[in-house]
Every structure is written in structure tokens, then in C-alpha cells.
Design a protein around this motif. Structure first.
Motif, PDB file in Angstrom:
ATOM      1  N   ASP A 173      49.294  51.175   7.512  1.00  0.00           N
ATOM      2  CA  ASP A 173      48.336  51.993   8.575  1.00  0.00           C
ATOM      3  C   ASP A 173      47.128  51.938   8.374  1.00  0.00           C
ATOM      4  OD1 ASP A 173      47.191  53.726  10.525  1.00  0.00           O
ATOM      5  OD2 ASP A 173      48.466  55.473   9.849  1.00  0.00           O
ATOM      6  N   PHE A 174      46.367  50.673   8.714  1.00  0.00           N
ATOM      7  CA  PHE A 174      45.142  50.170   8.046  1.00  0.00           C
ATOM      8  C   PHE A 174      43.979  51.009   8.703  1.00  0.00           C
ATOM      9  CE2 PHE A 174      47.199  45.955   6.859  1.00  0.00           C
ATOM     10  CZ  PHE A 174      47.489  46.515   5.705  1.00  0.00           C
ATOM     11  N   VAL A 175      44.284  51.238  10.180  1.00  0.00           N
ATOM     12  CA  VAL A 175      43.306  51.893  10.887  1.00  0.00           C
ATOM     13  C   VAL A 175      42.779  53.235  10.396  1.00  0.00           C
ATOM     14  CG1 VAL A 175      42.637  52.979  13.327  1.00  0.00           C
ATOM     15  CG2 VAL A 175      43.778  50.746  13.031  1.00  0.00           C
ATOM     16  N   ASN A 176      43.885  54.044  10.231  1.00  0.00           N
ATOM     17  CA  ASN A 176      43.605  55.329   9.683  1.00  0.00           C
ATOM     18  C   ASN A 176      43.208  55.353   8.133  1.00  0.00           C
ATOM     19  OD1 ASN A 176      44.054  57.414  11.953  1.00  0.00           O
ATOM     20  ND2 ASN A 176      46.261  56.468  11.667  1.00  0.00           N
ATOM     21  N   ALA A 177      43.561  54.219   7.483  1.00  0.00           N
ATOM     22  CA  ALA A 177      43.190  54.165   5.894  1.00  0.00           C
ATOM     23  C   ALA A 177      41.601  53.876   5.926  1.00  0.00           C
ATOM     24  CB  ALA A 177      44.201  53.087   5.440  1.00  0.00           C
ATOM     25  N   ASP A 178      41.317  52.953   6.959  1.00  0.00           N
ATOM     26  CA  ASP A 178      39.790  52.550   7.061  1.00  0.00           C
ATOM     27  C   ASP A 178      38.888  53.923   7.287  1.00  0.00           C
ATOM     28  OD1 ASP A 178      37.899  50.339   6.613  1.00  0.00           O
ATOM     29  OD2 ASP A 178      37.507  50.841   8.561  1.00  0.00           O
ATOM     30  N   LEU A 179      39.583  54.779   8.109  1.00  0.00           N
ATOM     31  CA  LEU A 179      38.646  55.881   8.422  1.00  0.00           C
ATOM     32  C   LEU A 179      38.427  56.616   7.250  1.00  0.00           C
ATOM     33  CD1 LEU A 179      40.326  56.930  11.779  1.00  0.00           C
ATOM     34  CD2 LEU A 179      37.925  55.965  11.487  1.00  0.00           C
ATOM     35  N   LEU A 180      39.689  56.879   6.266  1.00  0.00           N
ATOM     36  CA  LEU A 180      39.474  57.839   5.254  1.00  0.00           C
ATOM     37  C   LEU A 180      38.678  57.040   4.048  1.00  0.00           C
ATOM     38  CD1 LEU A 180      43.508  58.871   4.967  1.00  0.00           C
ATOM     39  CD2 LEU A 180      41.300  60.497   5.137  1.00  0.00           C
ATOM     40  N   TYR A 181      38.875  55.608   4.033  1.00  0.00           N
ATOM     41  CA  TYR A 181      37.768  54.923   3.017  1.00  0.00           C
ATOM     42  C   TYR A 181      36.246  55.545   3.552  1.00  0.00           C
ATOM     43  CZ  TYR A 181      41.903  52.438   1.201  1.00  0.00           C
ATOM     44  OH  TYR A 181      42.956  52.010   0.625  1.00  0.00           O
ATOM     45  N   ASN A 182      36.078  55.486   4.879  1.00  0.00           N
ATOM     46  CA  ASN A 182      34.701  55.804   5.462  1.00  0.00           C
ATOM     47  C   ASN A 182      34.237  56.740   4.713  1.00  0.00           C
ATOM     48  OD1 ASN A 182      34.322  53.257   6.315  1.00  0.00           O
ATOM     49  ND2 ASN A 182      35.007  53.549   8.265  1.00  0.00           N
ATOM     50  N   LYS A 183      35.193  57.968   5.153  1.00  0.00           N
ATOM     51  CA  LYS A 183      35.169  59.284   4.519  1.00  0.00           C
ATOM     52  C   LYS A 183      34.724  59.333   3.102  1.00  0.00           C
ATOM     53  CE  LYS A 183      37.309  61.967   8.205  1.00  0.00           C
ATOM     54  NZ  LYS A 183      38.334  63.059   8.505  1.00  0.00           N
ATOM     55  N   ALA A 184      35.381  58.742   2.450  1.00  0.00           N
ATOM     56  CA  ALA A 184      34.997  58.679   0.991  1.00  0.00           C
ATOM     57  C   ALA A 184      33.637  58.067   0.354  1.00  0.00           C
ATOM     58  CB  ALA A 184      36.015  57.868   0.262  1.00  0.00           C
ATOM     59  N   LEU A 185      33.222  57.232   1.563  1.00  0.00           N
ATOM     60  CA  LEU A 185      32.001  56.437   1.198  1.00  0.00           C
ATOM     61  C   LEU A 185      30.649  57.241   1.827  1.00  0.00           C
ATOM     62  CD1 LEU A 185      32.878  52.861   2.160  1.00  0.00           C
ATOM     63  CD2 LEU A 185      32.380  53.801  -0.119  1.00  0.00           C
ATOM     64  N   GLU A 186      31.270  58.413   2.745  1.00  0.00           N
ATOM     65  CA  GLU A 186      30.292  59.095   3.350  1.00  0.00           C
ATOM     66  C   GLU A 186      29.773  60.352   2.278  1.00  0.00           C
ATOM     67  OE1 GLU A 186      31.025  59.435   8.231  1.00  0.00           O
ATOM     68  OE2 GLU A 186      32.039  60.842   6.744  1.00  0.00           O
ATOM     69  N   ILE A 187      30.981  60.595   1.572  1.00  0.00           N
ATOM     70  CA  ILE A 187      30.398  61.433   0.396  1.00  0.00           C
ATOM     71  C   ILE A 187      29.908  60.710  -0.770  1.00  0.00           C
ATOM     72  CG2 ILE A 187      31.811  62.831  -1.469  1.00  0.00           C
ATOM     73  CD1 ILE A 187      31.970  64.127   1.575  1.00  0.00           C
ATOM     74  N   ARG A 188      30.249  59.733  -1.051  1.00  0.00           N
ATOM     75  CA  ARG A 188      29.777  58.776  -2.255  1.00  0.00           C
ATOM     76  C   ARG A 188      29.579  57.626  -1.855  1.00  0.00           C
ATOM     77  NH1 ARG A 188      27.179  60.186  -6.495  1.00  0.00           N
ATOM     78  NH2 ARG A 188      28.121  59.583  -8.539  1.00  0.00           N
ATOM     79  N   LYS A 189      28.300  57.041  -1.452  1.00  0.00           N
ATOM     80  CA  LYS A 189      28.112  55.756  -0.878  1.00  0.00           C
ATOM     81  C   LYS A 189      28.594  54.741  -1.847  1.00  0.00           C
ATOM     82  CE  LYS A 189      24.458  57.182   2.022  1.00  0.00           C
ATOM     83  NZ  LYS A 189      22.939  56.626   2.776  1.00  0.00           N
TER      84      LYS A 189
END
Length: 1000
Positions: A605-621
Motif C-alpha cells: 500500500d505505497f500511497v498510504n505508506a508514502d503519506l505516513l513517511y511524509n508525516k514522519a518528515l514533517e515532524i523530523r525533516k
């Protein structure tokens, strides 16, 4: 009228003398001519007045700047500010405006500009400045490039003053800063008496370049004086005179500034000597020079307070209060100050000082021992003192306080007797407070004791209740006690009570950012994010470098899924300096998103996985794992596209490369990021870059066996088989070590997994050995690979290829069949077809090539149709062969395949299409003139058509190529040479050629 430059002496000379004088001194004649100019008395002003008006107008604009800096001073006095604003439009020394309804175009709003503003009365503008401009401790408003127009007159005399306005702070509502803006003040000039002028501002607008400051509209004439014989002054001359005049006045201002500075120094000296009246007199003189200096007004107010306090009665009252609060040292100092002011009545206070000194001496010795950690000595001295003053021991609560404090420390040191020591500590604290109910230090010590040693929050709260009640509202400790109460109530889950106490602390100390932050943190935990955010905002506004406010506001943003805001706050907090615990918390939040994303990525499920990775990067660039996770998605999807088409997925791989480079920039030791970048480079045939990445992966983690394996694969891709063999052997060693370790730890799952990896490593080693023509080594490595994993299809495949090269077609076919059982890939069928062909099992080779064609959807192998056609030809299925040859003939590779055209021709001959056959043989011979099969085919054609001489010639050329074998020519001899071989001469020659050149 004559120009002012004509000197009286010059005017008396003849024209000839004037010319001579001008020649000698280079004075232009035009300036010495008489020019008659009509004078309009109502529109003429004297040079002296014009200079004064220009200077006063410039000074008025600068006073306006000082007024704004006064209003925006962060520590100005409210009452003084009100007076200053009032005086700005009323008759006074600091008047700026003609009246309070003067129009000013708004520039307080940072978005205002010419044409996008609003008109405000001066009074409203000043009040708005007070409320909406972020105040500062230093002057933040500067005017520069001040230009004064010519003196003008319409309904009144005026000048225009153009200036650049720079607001150095921020607009409060938005937090935005300001750009430099060009402004223009219209300054009215009114004469006071016969010689003085007063200038006041009539309006302030944005400067309009369409109406330049040097425009001549409404300009007044400037004359030398107001007499009927006065001369008109040129603009050039006026400008020079004005500059000189302003410079002289500015020099005078500098002198006044020096006097002002000397006054401040002198006043400070008076204050240090406690001569407050004299200091106030000097401050007033300074204020007469510069009335709009807010820091001066603050000093005057502070000095007045000091003067009011510096009285005998005041110090006597303070001494009595300190004595009542048992602050004996403070009491002694206050009594001494009182005696200094009235030494003639020192006899009233000296006995008090002596008595307090004796008491202080009794307390000081054990207190000093307590401070020097001589706890038992402190207790002994206190008990000795109490025995000596047995009857008045209730007058020495300090000694009980010292004893209690010493027992607390002894309890912490000696854990075995801690209970006994703690009980004694509490007993002595209780006595100290009993003898002196308002004993602040003792009550604080007992409250701390309840919290830290007894874990008794309720009793601690009771003490803080008393402490908070006893403190005056203006005491900073009162607010602090409420804040401590809030924390204690929070500990016992009385969160509502905690909020109430935080509110009390804030009301008492509204500029303390800590209270807002602590309250916000509690509201965050109570899940009131909006209220929490407001408190964090206030804390940050009060202290823009408050690390924990940014940190907790970030956590609060996370709770409402505003991760981009959270990440911004966390970044600021980290720059300001966070503790390791807080950094780990931020990383854990970011890593949680990464972990969730990875779980989804594992499920494809790459679409939702990528969204969660983006959230991780919003917290810690710089979350390297999340960046790497995004790169993995691009790598996997690239591989999936590559399966469908050979050249697909390039953009996926380049994106993967870019992301992995970002990951290693965040974590230079991230071995897997280097490794995956290398895989992407390999896929797009950037082999040298891939090798570099794999080497970096190994450098970062020398146990990364995958990096060794893939570096081996890349070395194979560039034909560096020896290097590949070395890499595979290192990987094998690492895997064997991992297996042994897993066995010792009883980790059967890992052992099984590593066995699979080890099988793969041996298989790849065998592959490298095969390509380096070490067929025996390839067979040996493949055997080991199959020992670890009997379903390793690639190991069967490469062992089969090695057997094929050793001409052991039976074993080769067997291995290819095993590989096909595990995974029916087109490569395996293709190799199996060749093996069956070499075994002369043409029907099976046809079947295998057919399966290879069916499975090779991307048409990777180009000659499969040719080989199937050749198999059909050998199996005498000429029509089927023809179809395959025709298909293969459309491939670009066929144009250089001389063997194909040779057999194409042979097949056409078998189908009685001799003419076409000759065309194909000619193509073959054009590519390779010594193509034995094509030459032999020509011979067969000529022989079958009784052209024996040509046939004999062709046969001789064919045999001389030394490529023919009995197997190749057997069926052709039977089909085409019967007539030819019946002629003895041709037969003899043919047999001699066979004997001499045929391959056995």
C-alpha cells in the motif's frame, strides 16, 4: 533689482573695471548684472525666516520620530505616556501636530502602502501605535534621507518634508515586519512675535512621486530682508545658505547633546550617593534639553521612588518589619540607614541593633556549619544554644529550622537511619513554625520535605496555601507559590485545581512565560489543544527563545495532526537546545509514523505508506529512515515496471537515488541507504556509481553481506568476474558467521533465513565462475547452493550451463528440467532447448523453444525463433521451420547472422525453392564469404540441377572452410547428391575433400 551677489564696491565700478575684475578672478558676468524683478510683498519671505522655517520643519519631523520611539518604548510609564501624547498636539515644548485631528495615512499595519491605506486622526494614530506596534527596549524607528521643500504659501506658509521611514519591530496582529516606506509631512509655519517661528505637522501621507518634493507650485519668493529695496535670492544661493544654517544648528544640537549626557552622568553620581533631590534637579535640566526620552522619564520616576523611600521613618518601618519577619541582618541594615539620616537620635535604634547582632551571632555559627555540610556540628551548636536560652527558646525558631534541615541531609546520607532522621527533621520544622507562624523558610523547607521525603502532597499543599496567603500581591513569590501548587495538584490528578492555580499565578505575574507554558503543557495533556496553543503562543511571545514552549507546542500540534507546524516548532526548539530525552521523544513520534508507513509498504500500500513517511518528515525533516522508506517505494515500483518493459522505471530509479542521497546526508553511516542507491544505479546501468554506493555501504557496515553480494553482481555486469568472486566469498563468510551465531542463540528462524541467503551467495559465486569459464568451480559452488536450498532454481540453471559447456548435455538437460520445475522461466526453456538440440533431440528442443517464446513476453532473447526453426529443419519439418525463419528474419539481429541465412537457404532448398535459397546463401556469403554451410548448400543446388562443375567448385570451397561435419551433410547427401555421385570423377574428388576436411 540687483542680485545679492553684487557687492557694494563692485556696483560702484565702471563696466570696463567689472570686466577686468571678472577676468582676473574668474567671476561670471551674468551674476553681476542688474536684473529687475517685480516683488510681491504678500508672497515674499526673508532669507532668515526661510532658513529658520526649513530647519524647524526638519526638527519637527525628527521630533515626530522621537515621539513614536517614546510610544513604542517597552518600559515607558503609562502616566508619562499619556502626557506625552497629550502634549504632542497642545501648546508645549514637545508639540508636533497642529491639532489632534491632523490626518495621517496609516503605516502601522505592515500591509499598508500608497493607495492601500486608511486615513486616521493623529490622536487615533498614536493610540494605535501604542497598541499594535511590537514595543522594544531600544529605539526601533528611524527616519532617513530627510528632504525639505522650498517654502510655500497657500492658505498659510508651509513646507513639505520627504523622508524614508523604517519601522524596525513588528506589527502585533500578524507578527510581520516592515519594509522601508517613503513618507511626506506637510509642515505648517506660524510666526510667533516678530522673530520666532513655530512649525507643526498638518498631515502625513505616502510620498507621491508624481508630485516631487522639488516642485515649484506655491513657492514663495525669498528676499534678503523685508525692506522695499530687498534683493531676491536665487534658489541655488538659498540652498547653500540653508545647508550652512542647518549645519550650524546641528553643531549647536551636538553641544546640547553633550550637556545632556553630562547631566545624566552627574545625576547618576548623585543617585549613587543617595542625593536624590539633587539628582532630580539635574534630570529636569536634561529633560528641558530633550523632552521626549522615555528612558529619562523612567529614571526620573525611579529616582522619585527612591527619594520617597530614603527617609528615617521609612527605614525604621522597614527595619521593624524585617525584625518581625526575623530577617535580622536586613533589619540591622535598615536601622543603620535610618541612623545615617538622623544621627542625633541614634540612641533609639542602637540598642535594637546590638540585641539583633547578638541573636544573629548565635544563629550564624550553626547555620554556617549547615552550609558547609557539617550537619552533626550544626545540630550540636543549635542544641547548645537552646540549652543556654532554655527559658526563651521559643525566641529561636531559626535554631529548630537549622536542626530540621540538618536531619533531612543526614537522612539522605544515612539510608539505614533515614526514618529516624526524617522524623526528627519534621519535629523540628513543626516547632520552628509553631514558634514563628510566618516563618517562610521553615514552611518552605517543610513543604519540600513533604514532597521529596514523605511523598505527602496534601500536607505540602497546605503549607503552600499558607505561604501564598501570607505573601503580598506584588511579591514575585506569591505567583511562584501558586504555580508550585498547580504542579502539586497536577501530581495528584487534580487538574482542574491546577488550572485555577496557574490562572492565579498568571494574574499575579502576567509577563512570566513559564506559567503560560506550564499551564499549556497541562492543557495539552488534558486534551484541550486550542487552549493549550493559546498559552504556548503567549509564552513564546513573552520569550521568543523559550525552548520548552516550542517543544510542548509542537507536541500539541501533533495531537491535532498539524505535523508541519509541529516540525517547525521542534526545529526551533532543537536549535535553542533540547535535552536528549526531548530529542528522543521527537524522534520516536517521527519513527512511529515511519513504522506505520513501513507496515503499509510491506503490504504494497505505497500511497498510504508514502503519506505516513511524509508525516514522519514533517515532524523530523532529517528522519533518514523515512526518506529511505520513500526511496524504497520508488525502487520497488521501478522494479515492477522494469519487469513489464526493459527500459521502464528510469524516473523511479533516479528519484530513489535522490532520496537515498538525502537519507545519507542526514545519516552518513546509513549503510542500507547506500546499498539501495546502488541497486537503483545498477538498474539504469550506472555501474561505476553503483559500485561506489555498494562500497560506501560496506564502509558504513562491514557486515552488510547484501552489499558484498550486489557489488559482486555489478562487477559481473562489467565483466570483472574475479572481483565478483571475491565479493561473493566475503559474503559467504559473513553469512556462515551469522548462521553460527544464530545456532548458538537457538534462533532456528534466523538459521533457516541465513541458509537461504547462503544458498543464493553460492549460486551467484557459481554464476561468476561460469562466466569466467571456471566450469568445474561453477558446478562445485552450485552443488553447495543446492545443499543449502534444494529449490534454488538459479543454481540448477548455472550448473546446467556449466555441464552444457562441458558437453555433458544429459546432466545439463536434467538440471534445466529441475530449474523449470521450481520456476518455469523462459531462460531455462531456452537453455534446455539448446541442450536438447545438441543431443539431436529435435522434437524436445522444438517444445522447449516454444515454451521460451511463450514466456519471453518482452522478447529479450532474439534468436529463439531461429533456433526453433533450425530444430524444425533438422527434424525435417520444413514448413514449420520456414515460418520461424520468416519471423526471425524481421529481427534486426538477423541481418548479421550468417548461419541463419545459410540454413534459411537450406530449408528453402528442401521446399524446392532453389532460387530463393540462392538469395539467402548469397546474403550469408556477403556477410561471411567462407560460410561453409551456405557454400555446401549452393553445391547441393547445383548438383540437384545437374550443374556438376559448379557443384564441384562450391563443394571444394565449402569443405575448405573446415566447418562441415558428417552430421551436418548426411541428410543433404541423401537428398541432393545421388546423380552427382554417380559420376566417378566428381565422386572421387568429393570423397577426397571429405576425407581431408570433414569433422569427425
Amino acid at each position: 533689482m540687483k542680485f545679492i551677489l553684487l557687492d557694494a564696491m563692485i556696483s560702484s565700478l565702471s563696466h570696463k573695471s567689472i570686466s577686468l575684475l571678472c577676468f582676473l578672478f574668474c567671476i561670471p558676468l551674468v551674476q553681476a548684472q542688474d536684473v529687475s524683478v517685480a516683488v510681491n510683498p504678500e508672497n515674499t519671505i526673508s532669507l532668515k525666516d526661510a532658513k529658520e522655517i526649513s530647519y524647524q520643519a526638519k526638527s519637527t519631523v525628527e521630533t515626530f520620530k522621537n515621539l513614536l520611539n517614546y510610544i513604542t518604548f517597552s518600559d515607558n510609564v503609562a502616566s508619562e505616556l499619556a502626557d506625552v501624547i497629550d502634549n504632542s498636539y497642545k501648546p508645549s515644548r514637545s508639540r508636533v501636530f497642529y491639532n489632534k485631528e491632523v490626518i495621517i495615512e496609516d503605516d502601522i499595519n505592515s500591509l499598508s502602502e500608497m493607495g492601500k491605506t486608511k486615513d486616521m486622526f493623529a490622536i487615533n494614530y498614536l493610540n494605535e501605535m501604542d497598541l499594535q506596534y511590537e514595543k522594544t527596549a531600544d529605539a526601533s524607528i528611524e527616519f532617513s534621507n530627510i528632504v525639505v521643500s522650498s517654502v510655500k504659501m497657500k492658505d498659510y506658509i508651509y513646507v513639505k518634508v520627504k523622508f524614508d521611514s523604517k519601522f524596525g519591530s513588528k506589527y502585533r496582529p500578524s507578527g510581520n515586519g516592515y519594509s522601508i516606506k517613503q513618507r511626506e509631512a506637510l509642515v505648517r509655519a506660524e510666526k510667533i512675535g516678530n522673530s520666532k517661528w513655530e512649525t507643526t505637522i498638518m498631515s502625513i501621507t505616502y510620498y507621491n512621486t508624481a508630485l516631487p518634493i522639488d516642485g515649484i507650485e506655491n513657492n514663495m519668493q525669498i528676499a534678503t530682508d523685508v525692506s522695499s529695496t530687498a534683493s531676491v535670492v536665487t534658489q541655488e544661493y538659498f540652498d547653500k545658505e540653508k545647508e550652512t544654517f542647518i549645519k550650524e544648528r546641528q553643531d549647536e544640537e551636538k553641544k546640547q547633546q553633550s550637556i545632556f549626557d553630562e547631566y545624566l552622568i552627574l545625576a547618576t553620581t548623585y543617585i549613587n550617593n543617595k542625593q536624590y533631590k539633587e539628582a532630580l534637579d539635574i534630570f529636569q535640566k536634561a529633560k528641558d534639553i530633550k523632552p521626549l526620552v522615555p528612558s529619562l522619564d523612567k529614571r526620573i520616576l525611579d529616582t522619585k521612588k527612591l527619594a520617597a523611600e530614603n527617609t528615617y521613618e521609612n527605614y525604621k518601618i522597614k527595619g521593624d518589619k524585617a525584625k518581625g519577619d526575623r530577617k535580622f541582618n536586613d533589619a540591622i541594615q535598615f536601622y543603620k540607614q535610618a541612623i545615617l539620616l538622623k544621627p542625633n537620635i541614634s540612641g533609639l535604634l542602637q540598642p535594637e541593633i546590638d540585641a539583633l547582632s547578638l541573636k544573629l551571632a548565635l544563629i550564624s555559627l550553626p547555620y554556617n556549619k549547615l552550609q558547609s555540610r557539617d550537619y552533626e556540628g550544626a545540630i550540636d551548636d543549635c542544641e547548645k544554644g537552646l540549652k543556654e536560652h532554655k527559658k526563651e527558646k521559643n525566641d529561636f525558631p531559626e535554631l529548630y529550622f537549622i536542626i530540621g534541615s540538618a536531619y533531612v541531609q543526614l537522612g539522605e546520607i544515612n539510608k539505614k537511619n533515614s526514618n529516624s532522621n526524617f522524623e526528627k527533621a519534621l519535629e523540628n520544622f513543626n516547632i520552628a513554625i509553631q514558634y514563628f507562624t510566618n516563618y517562610k523558610e521553615a514552611r518552605l523547607a517543610r513543604a519540600s520535605f513533604y514532597v521529596n521525603q514523605k511523598k505527602d502532597i496534601i500536607n505540602a499543599l497546605t503549607d503552600y496555601d499558607v505561604l501564598a496567603t501570607n505573601e503580598l500581591d506584588d511579591s514575585p513569590d506569591k505567583a511562584l507559590f501558586f504555580a508550585i501548587k498547580a504542579k502539586l495538584k497536577d501530581q495528584i490528578s487534580n487538574t482542574n485545581g491546577a488550572i485555577i492555580d496557574y490562572d492565579k499565578a498568571i494574574s499575579l505575574s502576567p509577563k512570566n512565560p513559564v506559567f503560560y507554558c506550564d499551564k499549556g503543557e497541562l492543557l495539552y495533556r488534558m486534551k484541550y489543544p486550542t487552549d493549550a496553543e493559546k498559552n504556548f503562543d503567549t509564552a513564546i511571545k513573552l520569550n521568543p527563545e523559550y525552548t520548552m514552549a516550542y517543544y510542548y507546542r509542537g507536541l500539541n500540534f501533533v495531537s491535532i495532526d498539524l505535523n508541519y507546524k509541529a516540525g517547525s516548532d521542534f526545529l526551533i526548539a532543537e536549535k535553542l537546545g533540547l535535552q536528549e530525552q526531548q530529542l528522543q521523544k521527537i524522534e520516536s513520534i517521527s519513527d512511529d509514523y515511519f513504522t506505520q508507513g513501513q507496515a503499509l509498504a510491506d503490504k504494497h500500500d505505497f500511497v498510504n505508506a508514502d503519506l505516513l513517511y511524509n508525516k514522519a518528515l514533517e515532524i523530523r525533516k532529517c528522519n533518514a529512515k523515512a526518506i529511505h522508506g520513500k526511496a524504497e517505494i520508488w525502487l520497488i515500483t521501478g522494479n515492477e515496471l522494469r519487469v513489464k518493459a526493459n527500459d521502464a522505471g528510469a524516473i523511479n530509479y533516479t528519484t530513489c537515488i535522490d532520496l537515498n542521497r538525502q537519507a545519507v546526508a542526514c545519516n552518513p553511516q546509513f549503510s542500507d541507504a547506500y546499498y539501495k542507491e546502488g541497486l537503483a544505479h545498477h538498474q539504469i546501468k550506472e555501474y561505476e556509481l553503483a559500485l561506489g554506493c555498494f562500497s560506501n555501504a560496506i564502509k558504513s557496515n562491514k557486515e552488510n553481506y547484501n552489499a558484498f553480494i550486489e557489488r559482486g553482481n555489478t562487477n559481473q555486469a562489467v565483466d570483472k568476474y574475479a572481483f565478483a568472486v571475491d565479493d561473493y566469498n566475503i559474503a559467504i563468510g559473513l553469512l556462515k558467521a551469522n548462521i553460527e551465531k544464530a545456532k548458538k542463540e537457538g534462533d532456528k528462524i534466523s538459521v533457516k533465513s541465513f541458509n537461504v541467503e547462503l544458498s543464493r551467495a553460492y549460486q551467484l559465486l557459481g554464476k561468476a565462475q561460469y562466466f569466467s569459464t571456471d566450469y568445474s568451480g561453477a558446478i562445485k559452488s552450485s552443488n553447495i547452493a543446492l545443499d543449502f536450498l534444494e529449490t534454488n532454481n538459479e543454481a540448477y540453471f548455472y550448473r546446467g550451463l556449466a555441464y552444457f559447456e562441458q558437453n555433458d548435455f544429459s546432466k545439463a538437460t536434467k538440471d534445466f528440467n529441475e530449474a523449470i520445475k521450481v520456476n518455469p522461466r523462459y531462460q531455462y526453456h531456452y537453455a534446455n532447448g539448446k541442450s536438447h538440440f545438441e543431443s539431436k533431440n529435435y522434437l524436445s528442443s522444438i517444445q522447449q523453444f516454444s515454451e521460451a517464446i511463450r514466456l519471453d513476453s518482452l522478447k529479450v532473447v532474439k534468436d529463439t525463433y531461429f533456433l526453433r526453426g533450425l530444430s524444425s529443419y533438422k527434424n525435417q519439418q520444413y514448413s514449420l521451420a520456414l515460418k520461424d525463419f520468416e519471423i526471425y528474419g524481421q529481427e534486426s539481429t538477423s541481418t548479421t547472422n550468417t548461419l541463419f541465412y545459410a540454413y534459411y537457404g537450406m530449408n528453402l532448398l528442401a521446399l524446392n525453392q532453389g532460387v530463393l535459397a540462392i538469395e539467402k546463401w548469397n546474403v550469408a556469403l556477403a556477410i561471411k564469404p567462407k560460410n561453409g554451410i551456405a557454400l555446401y548448400g549452393l553445391g547441393c543446388y547445383y548438383a540437384s540441377n545437374n550443374q556438376f562443375d559448379k557443384a564441384s567448385e562450391s563443394f571444394q570451397k565449402a569443405f575448405e572452410t573446415d566447418v562441415l561435419s558428417k552430421e551436418i551433410i548426411k541428410s543433404e547427401e541423401e537428398a541432393y547428391l545421388d546423380n552427382y555421385l554417380q559420376v566417378k570423377a566428381y565422386k572421387v574428388k568429393y570423397n577426397e575433400l571429405k576425407k581431408l576436411h570433414i569433422l569427425n
